[in-house]
Design a protein around this motif. Structure first.
Motif, PDB file in Angstrom:
ATOM      1  N   ARG A   4       0.804  -1.225   0.000  1.00 45.95           N
ATOM      2  CA  ARG A   4       0.000   0.000   0.000  1.00 45.95           C
ATOM      3  C   ARG A   4       0.833   1.271   0.000  1.00 45.95           C
ATOM      4  N   GLU A   5       1.957   1.259   0.697  1.00 44.70           N
ATOM      5  CA  GLU A   5       2.756   2.478   0.809  1.00 44.70           C
ATOM      6  C   GLU A   5       4.095   2.155   1.443  1.00 44.70           C
ATOM      7  N   ILE A   6       4.987   3.114   1.442  1.00 48.07           N
ATOM      8  CA  ILE A   6       6.261   2.985   2.153  1.00 48.07           C
ATOM      9  C   ILE A   6       6.040   3.497   3.567  1.00 48.07           C
ATOM     10  N   ASP A   7       6.459   2.742   4.553  1.00 45.72           N
ATOM     11  CA  ASP A   7       6.299   3.116   5.960  1.00 45.72           C
ATOM     12  C   ASP A   7       7.389   4.100   6.387  1.00 45.72           C
ATOM     13  N   HIS A   8       8.638   3.774   6.066  1.00 42.66           N
ATOM     14  CA  HIS A   8       9.756   4.645   6.429  1.00 42.66           C
ATOM     15  C   HIS A   8      10.964   4.334   5.551  1.00 42.66           C
ATOM     16  N   ILE A   9      11.905   5.273   5.548  1.00 44.83           N
ATOM     17  CA  ILE A   9      13.208   5.030   4.954  1.00 44.83           C
ATOM     18  C   ILE A   9      14.238   5.362   6.026  1.00 44.83           C
ATOM     19  N   THR A  10      15.400   4.769   5.918  1.00 49.75           N
ATOM     20  CA  THR A  10      16.469   5.033   6.877  1.00 49.75           C
ATOM     21  C   THR A  10      17.674   5.546   6.108  1.00 49.75           C
ATOM     22  N   LEU A  11      18.134   6.740   6.482  1.00 50.21           N
ATOM     23  CA  LEU A  11      19.302   7.342   5.856  1.00 50.21           C
ATOM     24  C   LEU A  11      20.512   7.160   6.758  1.00 50.21           C
ATOM     25  N   THR A  12      21.619   6.744   6.178  1.00 49.07           N
ATOM     26  CA  THR A  12      22.887   6.728   6.908  1.00 49.07           C
ATOM     27  C   THR A  12      23.466   8.128   6.802  1.00 49.07           C
ATOM     28  N   VAL A  13      23.693   8.751   7.955  1.00 42.57           N
ATOM     29  CA  VAL A  13      24.112  10.149   8.004  1.00 42.57           C
ATOM     30  C   VAL A  13      25.399  10.299   8.808  1.00 42.57           C
ATOM     31  N   SER A  14      26.061  11.434   8.627  1.00 41.55           N
ATOM     32  CA  SER A  14      27.299  11.688   9.359  1.00 41.55           C
ATOM     33  C   SER A  14      27.040  12.249  10.750  1.00 41.55           C
ATOM     34  N   ASP A  15      25.883  12.915  10.942  1.00 41.08           N
ATOM     35  CA  ASP A  15      25.584  13.563  12.218  1.00 41.08           C
ATOM     36  C   ASP A  15      24.060  13.605  12.382  1.00 41.08           C
ATOM     37  N   ILE A  16      23.539  12.827  13.304  1.00 40.50           N
ATOM     38  CA  ILE A  16      22.090  12.720  13.489  1.00 40.50           C
ATOM     39  C   ILE A  16      21.469  14.070  13.839  1.00 40.50           C
ATOM     40  N   ALA A  17      22.057  14.791  14.781  1.00 41.10           N
ATOM     41  CA  ALA A  17      21.496  16.083  15.198  1.00 41.10           C
ATOM     42  C   ALA A  17      21.445  17.067  14.026  1.00 41.10           C
ATOM     43  N   LYS A  18      22.487  17.074  13.213  1.00 39.11           N
ATOM     44  CA  LYS A  18      22.540  17.965  12.047  1.00 39.11           C
ATOM     45  C   LYS A  18      21.442  17.606  11.047  1.00 39.11           C
ATOM     46  N   SER A  19      21.218  16.312  10.829  1.00 38.55           N
ATOM     47  CA  SER A  19      20.176  15.866   9.905  1.00 38.55           C
ATOM     48  C   SER A  19      18.788  16.206  10.445  1.00 38.55           C
ATOM     49  N   GLU A  20      18.557  15.947  11.724  1.00 35.05           N
ATOM     50  CA  GLU A  20      17.267  16.301  12.320  1.00 35.05           C
ATOM     51  C   GLU A  20      16.998  17.796  12.178  1.00 35.05           C
ATOM     52  N   ARG A  21      18.000  18.594  12.469  1.00 33.96           N
ATOM     53  CA  ARG A  21      17.848  20.047  12.378  1.00 33.96           C
ATOM     54  C   ARG A  21      17.522  20.467  10.937  1.00 33.96           C
ATOM     55  N   PHE A  22      18.248  19.928   9.954  1.00 38.38           N
ATOM     56  CA  PHE A  22      18.019  20.274   8.553  1.00 38.38           C
ATOM     57  C   PHE A  22      16.587  19.933   8.128  1.00 38.38           C
ATOM     58  N   TYR A  23      16.172  18.692   8.327  1.00 37.53           N
ATOM     59  CA  TYR A  23      14.851  18.269   7.871  1.00 37.53           C
ATOM     60  C   TYR A  23      13.736  18.964   8.653  1.00 37.53           C
ATOM     61  N   HIS A  24      13.964  19.241   9.921  1.00 37.03           N
ATOM     62  CA  HIS A  24      12.966  19.944  10.726  1.00 37.03           C
ATOM     63  C   HIS A  24      12.859  21.412  10.323  1.00 37.03           C
ATOM     64  N   GLU A  25      13.992  22.088  10.210  1.00 37.96           N
ATOM     65  CA  GLU A  25      13.963  23.517   9.916  1.00 37.96           C
ATOM     66  C   GLU A  25      13.595  23.816   8.463  1.00 37.96           C
ATOM     67  N   VAL A  26      14.222  23.122   7.524  1.00 34.32           N
ATOM     68  CA  VAL A  26      13.987  23.425   6.107  1.00 34.32           C
ATOM     69  C   VAL A  26      12.624  22.923   5.649  1.00 34.32           C
ATOM     70  N   PHE A  27      12.224  21.737   6.068  1.00 32.46           N
ATOM     71  CA  PHE A  27      10.979  21.140   5.580  1.00 32.46           C
ATOM     72  C   PHE A  27       9.854  21.142   6.611  1.00 32.46           C
ATOM     73  N   ASP A  28      10.112  21.656   7.797  1.00 32.49           N
ATOM     74  CA  ASP A  28       9.117  21.708   8.871  1.00 32.49           C
ATOM     75  C   ASP A  28       8.598  20.314   9.225  1.00 32.49           C
ATOM     76  N   MET A  29       9.468  19.306   9.109  1.00 32.34           N
ATOM     77  CA  MET A  29       9.093  17.944   9.477  1.00 32.34           C
ATOM     78  C   MET A  29       9.291  17.800  10.988  1.00 32.34           C
ATOM     79  N   PRO A  30       8.272  17.335  11.710  1.00 30.20           N
ATOM     80  CA  PRO A  30       8.415  17.174  13.156  1.00 30.20           C
ATOM     81  C   PRO A  30       9.464  16.123  13.507  1.00 30.20           C
ATOM     82  N   ILE A  31      10.265  16.426  14.519  1.00 30.43           N
ATOM     83  CA  ILE A  31      11.253  15.470  15.019  1.00 30.43           C
ATOM     84  C   ILE A  31      10.519  14.386  15.798  1.00 30.43           C
TER      85      ILE A  31
END
Length: 124
Positions: A4-31
């Motif tokens: 029916r749909e994709i539930d989630h994707i997992t990105l391998t990142v260099s810095d979790i806090a930096k990624s959370e901040r980027f996706y939250h601030e730029v795209f307004d995605m809730p942490i």
């Protein structure tokens, strides 16, 4: 099987806090506060973040940073999307053009996240 749909994707990142901040601030995605991994909510789906050194028990064979390309759909008009990205000093690596999306023709542009993953921002 009826997918029916994709539930989630997992990105391998260099810095979790930096990624959370980027996706939250730029795209307004809730942490995510109550999830098994760090990440953000993207509509009905989730984007999880894991660092290369801290992969979960069942991880890809060769997890690598910056190796994903995916598309997100925004409701805003393209000119608002461009202005918003500029306000965050985000480089547009491919200007808006008509592409083929899941639901037909879509106008979209491409950017990179802090780890170099390609994000297509689409507007139907």
């Amino acid at each position: 099987m009826n997918i029916r749909e994709i539930d989630h994707i997992t990105l391998t990142v260099s810095d979790i806090a930096k990624s959370e901040r980027f996706y939250h601030e730029v795209f307004d995605m809730p942490i995510l506060e109550d999830a098994p991994l760090a990440g953000v909510r993207a509509g009905k789906q989730r984007i999880y973040f894991v660092e290369k050194e801290q992969q979960p028990p069942f991880a890809p064979a060769n997890p690598s940073i910056g190796s994903i390309a995916f598309s997100i759909v925004a409701k805003n008009p393209m000119n608002e999307i461009i202005n918003h990205l500029k306000s965050y000093f985000i480089d547009i690596i491919d200007e808006p053009q008509i592409r083929e999306g899941t639901h037909g023709k879509v106008k979209s542009l491409l950017i990179k996240d802090p780890d170099g993953n390609i994000i297509e921002i689409a507007n139907y």
